[in-house]
Design a protein around this motif. Structure first.
Motif, mmCIF file in Angstrom:
data_model
loop_
_atom_site.group_PDB
_atom_site.id
_atom_site.type_symbol
_atom_site.label_atom_id
_atom_site.label_comp_id
_atom_site.label_asym_id
_atom_site.label_seq_id
_atom_site.Cartn_x
_atom_site.Cartn_y
_atom_site.Cartn_z
ATOM 1 N N PRO A 49 -8.255 -19.646 36.500
ATOM 2 C CA PRO A 49 -7.849 -18.493 35.688
ATOM 3 C C PRO A 49 -8.859 -17.353 35.712
ATOM 4 O O PRO A 49 -8.472 -16.181 35.718
ATOM 5 C CB PRO A 49 -7.710 -19.083 34.279
ATOM 6 N N VAL A 50 -10.153 -17.684 35.745
ATOM 7 C CA VAL A 50 -11.162 -16.620 35.700
ATOM 8 C C VAL A 50 -11.215 -15.816 36.996
ATOM 9 O O VAL A 50 -11.887 -14.782 37.055
ATOM 10 C CB VAL A 50 -12.574 -17.166 35.364
ATOM 11 N N ILE A 77 -3.051 -28.169 45.296
ATOM 12 C CA ILE A 77 -3.462 -27.020 44.493
ATOM 13 C C ILE A 77 -4.426 -27.466 43.395
ATOM 14 O O ILE A 77 -4.127 -28.376 42.619
ATOM 15 C CB ILE A 77 -2.254 -26.319 43.839
ATOM 16 N N THR A 78 -5.567 -26.810 43.354
ATOM 17 C CA THR A 78 -6.574 -27.060 42.312
ATOM 18 C C THR A 78 -6.655 -25.850 41.396
ATOM 19 O O THR A 78 -6.618 -24.712 41.853
ATOM 20 C CB THR A 78 -7.958 -27.282 42.946
ATOM 21 N N THR A 79 -6.754 -26.091 40.088
ATOM 22 C CA THR A 79 -7.146 -25.024 39.175
ATOM 23 C C THR A 79 -8.102 -25.618 38.141
ATOM 24 O O THR A 79 -8.414 -26.819 38.197
ATOM 25 C CB THR A 79 -5.948 -24.301 38.538
ATOM 26 N N LYS A 80 -8.548 -24.782 37.204
ATOM 27 C CA LYS A 80 -9.679 -25.199 36.371
ATOM 28 C C LYS A 80 -9.531 -24.742 34.919
ATOM 29 O O LYS A 80 -8.902 -23.714 34.643
ATOM 30 C CB LYS A 80 -10.986 -24.632 36.952
ATOM 31 N N LEU A 81 -10.137 -25.513 34.031
ATOM 32 C CA LEU A 81 -10.250 -25.155 32.620
ATOM 33 C C LEU A 81 -11.414 -24.172 32.497
ATOM 34 O O LEU A 81 -12.546 -24.517 32.799
ATOM 35 C CB LEU A 81 -10.525 -26.409 31.778
ATOM 36 N N PRO A 82 -11.155 -22.915 32.072
ATOM 37 C CA PRO A 82 -12.187 -21.879 32.145
ATOM 38 C C PRO A 82 -13.240 -21.977 31.038
ATOM 39 O O PRO A 82 -13.027 -22.626 30.009
ATOM 40 C CB PRO A 82 -11.372 -20.588 32.020
ATOM 41 N N LEU A 111 -9.817 -29.260 37.087
ATOM 42 C CA LEU A 111 -11.247 -29.423 36.886
ATOM 43 C C LEU A 111 -11.724 -28.710 35.633
ATOM 44 O O LEU A 111 -11.190 -27.654 35.272
ATOM 45 C CB LEU A 111 -12.028 -28.841 38.082
ATOM 46 N N VAL A 112 -12.748 -29.247 34.981
ATOM 47 C CA VAL A 112 -13.477 -28.500 33.958
ATOM 48 C C VAL A 112 -14.429 -27.587 34.724
ATOM 49 O O VAL A 112 -15.312 -28.055 35.425
ATOM 50 C CB VAL A 112 -14.258 -29.432 33.016
ATOM 51 N N HIS A 113 -14.219 -26.268 34.620
ATOM 52 C CA HIS A 113 -14.879 -25.323 35.525
ATOM 53 C C HIS A 113 -16.400 -25.342 35.406
ATOM 54 O O HIS A 113 -17.117 -25.302 36.419
ATOM 55 C CB HIS A 113 -14.353 -23.912 35.262
ATOM 56 N N PRO A 115 -19.810 -26.748 32.539
ATOM 57 C CA PRO A 115 -20.069 -27.597 31.367
ATOM 58 C C PRO A 115 -20.430 -26.827 30.108
ATOM 59 O O PRO A 115 -20.593 -27.429 29.051
ATOM 60 C CB PRO A 115 -21.252 -28.458 31.822
ATOM 61 N N PHE A 116 -20.556 -25.506 30.194
ATOM 62 C CA PHE A 116 -20.973 -24.705 29.036
ATOM 63 C C PHE A 116 -19.858 -23.760 28.594
ATOM 64 O O PHE A 116 -19.144 -23.194 29.409
ATOM 65 C CB PHE A 116 -22.233 -23.894 29.354
ATOM 66 N N GLY A 117 -19.728 -23.601 27.288
ATOM 67 C CA GLY A 117 -18.703 -22.719 26.738
ATOM 68 C C GLY A 117 -19.220 -21.313 26.513
ATOM 69 O O GLY A 117 -20.384 -21.111 26.143
ATOM 70 N N ILE A 118 -18.351 -20.323 26.730
ATOM 71 C CA ILE A 118 -18.681 -18.917 26.507
ATOM 72 C C ILE A 118 -17.558 -18.286 25.686
ATOM 73 O O ILE A 118 -16.382 -18.533 25.950
ATOM 74 C CB ILE A 118 -18.849 -18.149 27.837
ATOM 75 N N MET A 119 -17.916 -17.463 24.719
ATOM 76 C CA MET A 119 -16.917 -16.797 23.890
ATOM 77 C C MET A 119 -16.226 -15.691 24.695
ATOM 78 O O MET A 119 -16.827 -15.062 25.566
ATOM 79 C CB MET A 119 -17.569 -16.214 22.637
#
Length: 325
Positions: A49-50, A77-82, A111-113, A115-119
């Motif tokens: 998505p990013v 097809i691969t995509t990711k949790l942003p 995939l989990v894109h 390991p760190f979360g950003i607002m």
């Protein structure tokens, strides 16, 4: 021409060893590039998505499937949790948004894109920043997120689940607490950043590895510059040993760099929107590297990371920043 080499995931699903990356591919370029890639024989497409281009990718995929030129089953097809969505309660919603944009009922790998979360400011469609850099989400809980990843797998929204940019300790924590282990880890991997210990760890735990930025990434220099980061990045195509090996096989340096990754049992997702390079990157299955050549390339390991996320100013302070352990 097509990729005739596959990696088998720990659930038995086969993933083409060579795919195409779509990061930094703007909508006006990715549509043409993806059509050319599918025409050339690519079937493994890496999305997120990013990257802000999943809708156009979805239009291309739908066109090819609706026309009968290929079936959904032929694609991987691969995509990711942003980064802004590292919350257990939104995993399914975010994946369904990607599926809607991609016009698919499932992806092959989720995939989990990072390991760190950003607002994230949805109204402005940008990451939240203050005087210290990006504003971090410090509530990141990998184990809760992974349970939600397992849930979307069980619902059939994805065929496989995995991680991206996680370090060994973070992966081990998930392995120690999961029902379904990660099927794949996507990391930066090239001759200057070989991450041998991490790759061996993954292989010993049945986790396949995918190399992003396998040819380096000149585009990251532009992102760094926009973020005020002044870093000189290496040109992997200009390494003497690589050029000598390429000349010996009548191949390009890029083809040698990709072949080296494939021969190590790792998949690669080079990004290109250039028609000639798209075809060249796929044309790596008609030659092999000698033991001496492999040794020369293996000896180039220099722990030079191209994508260190410094364009997210201050992110190294996040407790889950992966490159500190």
């Amino acid at each position: 021409m097509a990729c005739d080499k596959f990696l088998t995931l720990n659930n038995g699903i086969k993933m083409p060893a060579l795919g195409i990356g779509t990061w930094q591919a703007p909508e006006n370029e990715v549509e043409e590039a993806l059509n050319l890639a599918l025409e050339a024989g690519y079937r493994h497409i890496d999305c997120a998505p990013v990257y802000l281009n999943e809708k156009v990718i979805g239009r291309v995929l739908k066109s090819w499937i609706d026309s009968g030129k290929l079936t959904r089953e032929e694609l991987f097809i691969t995509t990711k949790l942003p980064p802004p969505a590292l919350k257990a309660e939104v995993v399914e919603h975010v994946l369904k948004n990607s599926l809607a944009d991609l016009q698919l009922s499932y992806v092959d790998l989720y995939l989990v894109h990072v390991p760190f979360g950003i607002m994230f400011d949805a109204a402005k469609s940008e990451f939240v920043r203050d005087e210290n850099g990006v504003v971090m989400d410090l509530t990141t809980d990998h184990l809760a997120i992974w349970k939600s990843m397992e849930a979307v797998l069980e619902k059939g929204l994805t065929k496989s689940i995995g991680l991206s940019n996680f370090n060994k300790n973070q992966i081990q924590r998930i392995l120690d607490n999961c029902k379904v282990p990660p099927a794949n880890l996507q990391i930066e991997h090239h001759v200057y950043l070989q991450q041998k210990d991490l790759i061996e760890f993954c292989k010993s735990n049945g986790i396949t590895v995918t190399a992003y930025a396998p040819l380096g990434s000149k585009g990251i220099a532009n992102i760094n510059k926009a973020a005020g980061v002044d870093r000189e990045l290496p040109d992997l195509m200009d390494i003497e040993e690589v050029k000598d090996i390429a000349s010996a096989h009548d191949k390009t340096p890029a083809q040698v760099l990709l072949r080296w990754i494939i021969e190590r049992g790792i998949s690669a997702i080079p990004k290109s929107t250039n028609p000639g390079r798209l075809r060249q990157n796929l044309d790596i299955f008609d030659f092999s590297l000698s033991e001496e050549e492999l040794d020369k390339l293996n000896a180039l390991d220099s722990n030079i990371r191209v994508c260190d996320f410094s364009f997210f100013k201050g992110i190294e302070r996040h407790p889950e920043f992966p490159f500190t352990s």
